[in-house]
Design a protein around this motif. Structure first.
Motif, PDB file in Angstrom:
ATOM      1  N   ASP A  19      42.976  46.298  32.909  1.00  0.00           N
ATOM      2  CA  ASP A  19      44.165  45.725  32.282  1.00  0.00           C
ATOM      3  C   ASP A  19      45.134  45.107  33.302  1.00  0.00           C
ATOM      4  OD1 ASP A  19      45.824  44.992  30.202  1.00  0.00           O
ATOM      5  OD2 ASP A  19      46.892  46.909  30.186  1.00  0.00           O
ATOM      6  N   LYS A  20      44.644  44.112  34.070  1.00  0.00           N
ATOM      7  CA  LYS A  20      45.448  43.329  35.007  1.00  0.00           C
ATOM      8  C   LYS A  20      45.975  44.128  36.195  1.00  0.00           C
ATOM      9  CE  LYS A  20      46.931  39.974  31.525  1.00  0.00           C
ATOM     10  NZ  LYS A  20      48.074  39.311  30.874  1.00  0.00           N
ATOM     11  N   GLN A  21      45.435  45.302  36.424  1.00  0.00           N
ATOM     12  CA  GLN A  21      45.751  46.030  37.652  1.00  0.00           C
ATOM     13  C   GLN A  21      44.437  46.450  38.314  1.00  0.00           C
ATOM     14  OE1 GLN A  21      48.051  49.528  36.802  1.00  0.00           O
ATOM     15  NE2 GLN A  21      46.616  50.323  35.313  1.00  0.00           N
ATOM     16  N   THR A  63      50.379  46.201  37.333  1.00  0.00           N
ATOM     17  CA  THR A  63      50.484  45.196  36.261  1.00  0.00           C
ATOM     18  C   THR A  63      51.704  44.297  36.443  1.00  0.00           C
ATOM     19  OG1 THR A  63      51.620  46.853  34.904  1.00  0.00           O
ATOM     20  CG2 THR A  63      49.252  46.580  34.559  1.00  0.00           C
TER      21      THR A  63
END
Length: 286
Positions: free
Chosen positions: A83-85, A113
């Motif tokens: 999730d974007k991390q 994030t």
């Protein structure tokens, strides 16, 4: 899924494909890659790697650094993305470049994030990083022109686009860089730095250090010792810089500096004590 490679010739496999101008011409790769996909936005990958007898070159014509020898790269690497991390770790990393071995090292880099990037590494040899970077295209001008070298230990940092470099801590030894534009060059600088947001400490402990400042002096200047602490802090438009017994000396001079310079509400207050000893003034004439 699981993928195993045993002494694969990377030169034949990659056929000298370039990444940002750098090419891997030779090298034998033994690796085990294990990839687990928990969801559409979550991935965990582990890599056991051994790369030996590798040669990297540049696709740039007439480049000063045309080839780099990487005798060994070994270690366990893990990428965790969700999730974007993401987080990238290297453990028990062993590197040998240009005939010189690194101490066994580790690194841990992650991005949150919100875009904040942070990381730490136990050891970095700047000359090897510089050699690899100079093979590539579109590297920062300051790196290409200053060509930094030296060893960094216990490095940690935190960076965000909003506030820049929030944290930086490391111990540096034998750091050298070439002069560039109006900035001086130096040889054999040793120091430690600990910066946390708007405050920090720089501790200098250099011996037999040469400073190259063509803009200021026609010849390089050799210092037998540069030793002392410099502290700073900043809050809004107010700031302060202080030092306690910063000593610079060589055969021509001995300088001792203590005190503080601060600015509060636009007013600058200076309280410095400068002690000069054993100055050979005839050697410092303009």
């Amino acid at each position: 899924g699981l993928l195993r490679l045993d002494e694969v010739s990377l030169g034949k496999l990659l056929k000298k494909r370039a990444y940002r101008g750098a090419k891997l011409d030779d090298g034998l790769l033994t690796a085990t890659l294990n990839v687990q996909k928990a969801s559409q936005q979550a991935l965990l990958a582990g890599l056991e790697l051994e790369l030996t007898d590798a040669t990297l070159s540049s696709s740039k014509p007439d480049d000063e650094f045309t080839e780099v020898s990487l005798e060994q790269l070994m270690g366990h690497f893990q990428l965790d993305y969700a999730d974007k991390q993401w987080q990238l770790q290297g453990k028990q990393v062993q590197i040998k470049m240009a005939g010189e071995e690194w101490p066994t090292t580790f690194f841990d880099i992650k991005q949150e994030t919100n875009g904040e990037l942070s990381g730490k590494a136990s050891f970095i040899r700047l000359s090897d990083i510089t050699s690899l970077a100079l093979l590539m295209n579109d590297m920062p001008a300051v790196l290409v022109n200053t060509k930094p070298a030296g060893d960094l230990q216990n490095v940690s940092f935190a960076y965000s686009e909003q506030s820049g470099l929030d944290k930086l801590a490391m111990k540096a030894s034998g750091v050298s860089f070439l002069p560039w534009q109006d900035y001086p060059g130096a040889n054999d600088l040793s120091f430690s730095i600990d910066k946390d947001k708007n405050k920090g400490t720089l501790e200098l402990d250099s011996r037999a250090t040469a400073i190259y400042a063509d803009t200021w002096l026609p010849d390089s200047v050799l210092f037998d010792s540069i030793k002392g602490k410099i502290r700073w802090h900043k809050q809004g438009n107010d700031w302060a810089v202080s030092t306690d017994a910063l000593q610079v000396w060589n055969d021509d001079l001995n300088i001792l500096l203590s005190g503080e310079v601060e600015q509060i509400k636009g007013v600058t207050d200076t309280d410095l004590t400068l002690t000069l000893q054993d100055i050979a003034a005839n050697k410092w004439r303009q």
